[in-house]
Design a protein around this motif. Structure first.
Motif, PDB file in Angstrom:
ATOM      1  N   VAL A  46      64.382  37.692  57.043  1.00 17.97           N
ATOM      2  CA  VAL A  46      63.154  37.367  56.319  1.00 17.97           C
ATOM      3  C   VAL A  46      62.888  36.089  56.390  1.00 17.97           C
ATOM      4  O   VAL A  46      61.679  35.769  56.413  1.00 17.97           O
ATOM      5  N   SER A  71      58.433  43.007  61.639  1.00 22.27           N
ATOM      6  CA  SER A  71      57.994  43.952  60.432  1.00 22.27           C
ATOM      7  C   SER A  71      58.283  45.446  60.682  1.00 22.27           C
ATOM      8  O   SER A  71      58.647  46.003  59.497  1.00 22.27           O
ATOM      9  N   GLU A  75      62.385  46.461  55.887  1.00 23.46           N
ATOM     10  CA  GLU A  75      62.312  47.215  54.742  1.00 23.46           C
ATOM     11  C   GLU A  75      60.869  46.462  53.705  1.00 23.46           C
ATOM     12  O   GLU A  75      60.749  45.180  54.027  1.00 23.46           O
ATOM     13  N   ARG A  76      60.161  47.350  53.362  1.00 20.03           N
ATOM     14  CA  ARG A  76      59.046  46.765  52.510  1.00 20.03           C
ATOM     15  C   ARG A  76      59.492  45.474  51.747  1.00 20.03           C
ATOM     16  O   ARG A  76      58.467  44.602  51.669  1.00 20.03           O
ATOM     17  N   GLU A  77      60.428  45.630  50.855  1.00 27.71           N
ATOM     18  CA  GLU A  77      60.786  44.528  50.083  1.00 27.71           C
ATOM     19  C   GLU A  77      61.066  43.369  50.971  1.00 27.71           C
ATOM     20  O   GLU A  77      61.003  42.221  50.382  1.00 27.71           O
ATOM     21  N   GLU A  78      61.815  43.545  51.996  1.00 27.31           N
ATOM     22  CA  GLU A  78      62.215  42.213  52.828  1.00 27.31           C
ATOM     23  C   GLU A  78      60.857  41.476  53.263  1.00 27.31           C
ATOM     24  O   GLU A  78      60.883  40.313  53.199  1.00 27.31           O
ATOM     25  N   ALA A  80      57.822  41.689  51.634  1.00 22.83           N
ATOM     26  CA  ALA A  80      57.463  41.090  50.496  1.00 22.83           C
ATOM     27  C   ALA A  80      58.098  39.742  50.288  1.00 22.83           C
ATOM     28  O   ALA A  80      57.514  38.838  49.717  1.00 22.83           O
ATOM     29  N   GLU A  81      59.576  39.478  50.347  1.00 24.67           N
ATOM     30  CA  GLU A  81      60.205  38.609  50.016  1.00 24.67           C
ATOM     31  C   GLU A  81      59.747  37.550  51.131  1.00 24.67           C
ATOM     32  O   GLU A  81      59.678  36.105  50.586  1.00 24.67           O
TER      33      GLU A  81
END
Length: 99
Positions: A46, A71, A75-78, A80-81
């Motif tokens: 991240v 990327s 994960e998508r959440e990572e 976004a973070e």
């Protein structure tokens, strides 16, 4: 002989952080430190993605490539973070861009 790591501003925890004075190449090197867990940095996808994003904004083409590759492993959440963290650096004026 091992190449000396560049000096970076550090947080209270002693971790190197992006600064306003860093250009795209310096940010790219910092991102590499986080992506590989070297130079006193933990391996942190991240943080590496965030720093590659900042480096890309400052013109580092290498950072764009590494950010894209990273990327694909995140994960998508990572992602976004990491993007939110990069925005915080920009919004706080810690990383400034030439007009």
């Amino acid at each position: 002989m091992q190449e000396a790591m560049p000096e970076f501003e550090t947080a209270d925890a002693g971790l190197p952080l992006p600064t306003a004075e860093m250009d795209g190449d310096a940010l790219f090197r910092l991102g590499m430190m986080y992506s590989s867990g070297s130079g006193g940095c933990p391996m942190d996808r991240v943080s590496a993605h965030m720093i590659f994003n900042l480096a890309a904004m400052k013109g580092s083409m290498e950072a764009r490539v590494y950010r894209r590759e990273m990327s694909a492993e995140m994960e998508r959440e990572e992602i976004a973070e990491a993007q939110a963290a990069a925005r915080r650096y920009v919004d706080a004026g810690v990383v400034k861009f030439a007009a």
